[in-house]
Design an enzyme around this catalytic site. Structure first.
Site, mmCIF file in Angstrom:
data_model
loop_
_atom_site.group_PDB
_atom_site.id
_atom_site.type_symbol
_atom_site.label_atom_id
_atom_site.label_comp_id
_atom_site.label_asym_id
_atom_site.label_seq_id
_atom_site.Cartn_x
_atom_site.Cartn_y
_atom_site.Cartn_z
ATOM 1 N N PHE A 1 0.015 -34.436 17.126
ATOM 2 C CA PHE A 1 0.042 -34.165 15.798
ATOM 3 C C PHE A 1 -1.078 -35.096 15.122
ATOM 4 C CE2 PHE A 1 2.410 -34.438 11.235
ATOM 5 C CZ PHE A 1 1.973 -33.289 11.328
ATOM 6 N N THR B 1 -2.743 -39.036 10.894
ATOM 7 C CA THR B 1 -3.157 -40.206 10.348
ATOM 8 C C THR B 1 -4.767 -40.569 10.549
ATOM 9 O OG1 THR B 1 -0.868 -41.212 10.957
ATOM 10 C CG2 THR B 1 -2.824 -42.758 10.635
ATOM 11 N N SER C 1 0.369 -42.987 5.491
ATOM 12 C CA SER C 1 1.012 -42.439 4.704
ATOM 13 C C SER C 1 0.556 -41.958 3.319
ATOM 14 C CB SER C 1 2.322 -43.443 4.333
ATOM 15 O OG SER C 1 3.128 -43.727 5.315
ATOM 16 N N ILE D 1 -3.250 -41.568 17.388
ATOM 17 C CA ILE D 1 -2.459 -40.441 17.567
ATOM 18 C C ILE D 1 -1.704 -40.244 19.137
ATOM 19 C CG2 ILE D 1 -2.722 -37.747 17.985
ATOM 20 C CD1 ILE D 1 -3.528 -38.977 15.046
ATOM 21 N N THR D 2 -0.502 -40.260 19.198
ATOM 22 C CA THR D 2 0.494 -40.311 20.201
ATOM 23 C C THR D 2 0.317 -39.069 21.088
ATOM 24 O OG1 THR D 2 1.834 -41.476 19.056
ATOM 25 C CG2 THR D 2 3.022 -40.660 21.057
ATOM 26 N N ARG E 1 23.790 -67.507 32.744
ATOM 27 C CA ARG E 1 23.054 -68.422 32.617
ATOM 28 C C ARG E 1 24.209 -69.807 32.147
ATOM 29 N NH1 ARG E 1 17.783 -71.175 32.898
ATOM 30 N NH2 ARG E 1 18.406 -72.913 31.558
ATOM 31 N N HIS F 1 17.306 -65.829 25.537
ATOM 32 C CA HIS F 1 16.787 -65.854 27.052
ATOM 33 C C HIS F 1 15.943 -67.119 27.157
ATOM 34 C CE1 HIS F 1 18.105 -61.725 27.836
ATOM 35 N NE2 HIS F 1 17.700 -61.800 28.941
ATOM 36 N N GLU G 1 5.710 -43.967 11.587
ATOM 37 C CA GLU G 1 6.462 -43.223 10.750
ATOM 38 C C GLU G 1 6.914 -43.727 9.504
ATOM 39 O OE1 GLU G 1 7.417 -39.900 11.803
ATOM 40 O OE2 GLU G 1 6.784 -40.078 14.038
ATOM 41 N N GLU H 1 7.605 -50.925 4.108
ATOM 42 C CA GLU H 1 7.527 -50.866 2.805
ATOM 43 C C GLU H 1 7.400 -49.485 2.250
ATOM 44 O OE1 GLU H 1 5.642 -52.681 5.073
ATOM 45 O OE2 GLU H 1 6.583 -54.507 4.651
#
Lengths: 263, 388
Positions: B123, B126, B132, B157-158, B270, B340, B365, B369
């Protein structure tokens, strides 16, 4: 030739769950919510489904035990793609030993005309590996056990039978009983569609009387072997010193680990 | 009142959990360390039907409810966020524009291979200068006869540059109206002349997921590639993003749960000063706080998913759930590393990876803010975010 396959499955306690024996009759306490399809039977189901995909036909799941045998073990097999279930459940079966269960399964299986009866080689709870051979005996069918591969050609079935250092190739005529070993395949994961579809697949519910089981041959009293007691295995701590005088410590260590079946 | 998920969804959760443990966990560190897209794992996710879960059966999907997809994303993220975002974006951003707004032709072309996990869609919204803030969009598509000519570039872009990436839905300005820019979505197939997929970013986290810059220079596609009506872009983008927030929230819950599970295991093993560290109140309170916040975040995410399924208004709840879950994830990752100690700071245990993966959840996404702005707007306060 389409194959009419039966796959026998057992519900066992979740491998991760604590296992407890009932101290009054030495039977395994089975918590319904912590039950799963015996992982070795999952391999048997996968093998049955692959045979169906290669040859056509259908796969019937056969299971013995209370409600959880159906809802946990058999339903999982249906989600993976099996077509229907025959579920034998009866209080008289409680406490049956492996031989008695094989007899009960034989009574169920005799009612269908199966080309191939597929079982997991062992269950992760009892580990006797007795049911598949006893089943073949009761049905008077050829038995091919500890299989790592299964092939059907015409009216014959051929398997690679796992041996200590390799495998034997054995063959027999159909119908036959085949026992599948752990590791023979990677069972598929059920898809969401499979899980949803499983709800609508036919389930035939049977009692001991429905299949002509003689109640004197099953249950705690009808079993030929009795559990008299139990004890937990004690953990043993050993120390092994591997010397490196000849510069071969790594080989010795590897040999030791291999012998102990740790690698 | 019923807090139980459908039994099939719970059963499928167990399936996805074993898939994540058996297939994803053994290789997660490998792909993360190399910033490599885990093609083989994604292929198996496709076989499991994850990409088709919420798509209709006629396109090869399973017609599952949205909550089932959220549960699948959550269970994957418990082990590895990269494959979880690959799934989330593949469905929410890749397939959804076609499913919700596409023509029948577009659906038949793209949805079946997407449902099977054989094709990943992306998609392209951006841009380098704005996320946004949709009004800052600069990419332009100009009508020339029977074609759109696209010029501009996209950022972050993913799923745009994987071996399975075949199409991107591009947000572009297609004209001017009284209200300002008129926006539309246009599908551009990979390999179209003038469409160039840039190099992979070097990211802090999500390293085994694919994120690209896209460049369009005089890129020509048929007018029929318009996804949805011309000018409907703005409204459609918001619809896509609202659903995406819930999915990212589910991913955050999964990551937080993974942090808790790892920390619990470590706290029991641990030893320090003669006792397992889980016996000390300082560690116990951290674990108790993590568990409490995760439980609250999970309930809120499921509620948002449920509202969406019911066709009810879910915008504010989705924002609240995403805001809360992503901040809980960041906090759990920070505490997990702390529990850890030094081992949390090296890539020996998964928590270091979870820590790097968590930060983007407060950004992608819609940043925390932006979520707060949206929520404030829902409270009736005057805001700067248009269209919320």
């Amino acid at each position: 030739m389409p194959l009419n396959i039966a796959v026998c499955v057992k519900r066992v306690p979740d491998t991760a769950a604590d296992k407890n024996l009932d101290p009054t009759d030495f039977t395994l306490r089975r918590e319904p919510d912590e039950s799963i399809l015996n992982p070795v039977d999952e391999v048997a189901v996968e093998e049955a489904l692959r045979l169906k995909e290669a040859h056509g036909g259908e796969v019937t799941v056969v299971t013995v035990g209370p409600e959880a045998a159906l809802t946990k073990a058999a339903r999982r097999a249906l989600s993976m793609g099996c077509d229907k279930v025959v579920h034998l459940s009866d209080p008289v079966l409680h406490g049956s030993d492996a031989q008695a269960i094989a007899y009960a399964l034989a009574c169920v299986l005799r009612r269908g005309s199966y080309d191939l009866i597929v079982c997991g080689s062992e269950s992760t709870d009892a580990r006797t590996s007795l049911v598949p051979p006893a089943l073949a005996e009761y049905l008077n069918l050829p038995g091919l056990f500890h299989a790592r591969t299964v092939e059907v050609e015409g009216d014959r079935v051929r398997v690679q039978r796992e041996a200590d250092q390799g495998y034997d190739v054995i063959e027999g005529p159909l119908p036959a009983v085949v026992g599948i070993n752990w590791g023979a395949n990677e069972p598929r994961y059920p898809s969401f569609k499979g899980i949803q579809g499983a709800k609508n697949k036919p389930v035939e519910s049977l009692t001991a009387a429905d299949v002509g089981i003689e109640s004197t041959r099953v249950g705690l009293a009808g079993s030929q072997s009795q559990v008299l007691g139990f004890a937990a295995r004690s953990a043993e701590r050993r120390r092994i010193l591997v010397d490196n005088k000849d510069g071969n410590a790594h080989v010795k260590l590897a040999d030791f680990l291999q012998e102990a079946k740790l690698i | 009142m019923d807090f139980d998920l459908p039994p099939e969804t719970e059963e499928f959760r167990r399936v996805v959990r074993s898939f994540a443990e058996e297939v994803v966990r053994p290789v997660a560190e490998h792909y993360d360390a190399r910033s490599e897209f885990p093609l083989e794992v994604v292929r198996q996710m496709g076989e499991l039907g994850l990409f088709g879960l919420v798509l209709p059966e006629r396109y090869g999907g399973a017609d599952a409810e949205f909550i089932t997809l959220c549960v699948a994303i959550e269970e994957l993220a418990r082990v590895d966020s990269s494959v979880a975002i690959t799934l989330s974006a593949g469905v929410g951003l890749g397939a959804m524009p076609f499913l919700l707004f596409g023509s029948e032709d577009q659906k038949e072309t793209w949805l079946p291979p997407m449902a099977a996990g054989e094709v990943l869609g992306a998609f392209g919204l951006t841009e380098a200068s704005g996320g946004s803030d949709l009004s800052a969009l600069r990419t332009v598509a100009t009508r020339d006869g029977e074609e759109w000519v696209i010029d501009g570039s996209k950022a972050f872009i993913t799923n745009a540059g994987t071996p399975l990436s075949k199409v991107v839905t591009v947000a572009a300005i297609t004209g001017r109206s009284e209200g300002g820019k008129e926006m539309s979505s246009i599908a551009v197939a990979h390999g179209t002349p003038g469409f160039c997929v840039g190099r992979e970013y070097r990211k802090l986290g999500w390293r085994a997921s694919d994120t690209r810059e896209l460049v369009f220079e005089g890129c020509r596609v048929p007018v029929t590639n318009l996804v949805g009506e011309q000018g409907s872009g703005y409204r459609n983008f918001l619809t896509i993003l609202d659903g995406g927030r819930i999915a990212i929230g589910a991913l955050a819950v999964g990551l937080a749960q993974g942090c808790l599970d790892e920390s619990l295991r470590y706290a029991r093993q641990r030893m320090a000063f003669g006792r397992e560290i889980g016996a000390y109140q300082a560690v116990q309170f951290k674990l108790a706080d993590m568990a409490t916040k995760i439980a609250a975040a999970r309930d809120q995410i499921y509620k948002a998913a449920w509202l969406r399924q019911q066709g009810r208004r879910y915008k504010a709840v989705a924002s609240m759930a995403k805001l809360f879950a992503s901040e809980v994830a960041m906090e759990c990752a920070r505490e997990a590393v702390q529990i850890h100690g030094g081992y949390g700071y090296i890539e020996e245990f998964p928590v270091a990876r979870h820590f790097r993966d968590a930060k983007i959840l407060e950004i992608g996404e819609g940043t925390s803010e932006v979520q707060r702005m949206l929520i404030a707007r829902e409270l009736g306060l005057p805001g700067a975010v248009p269209g919320s």
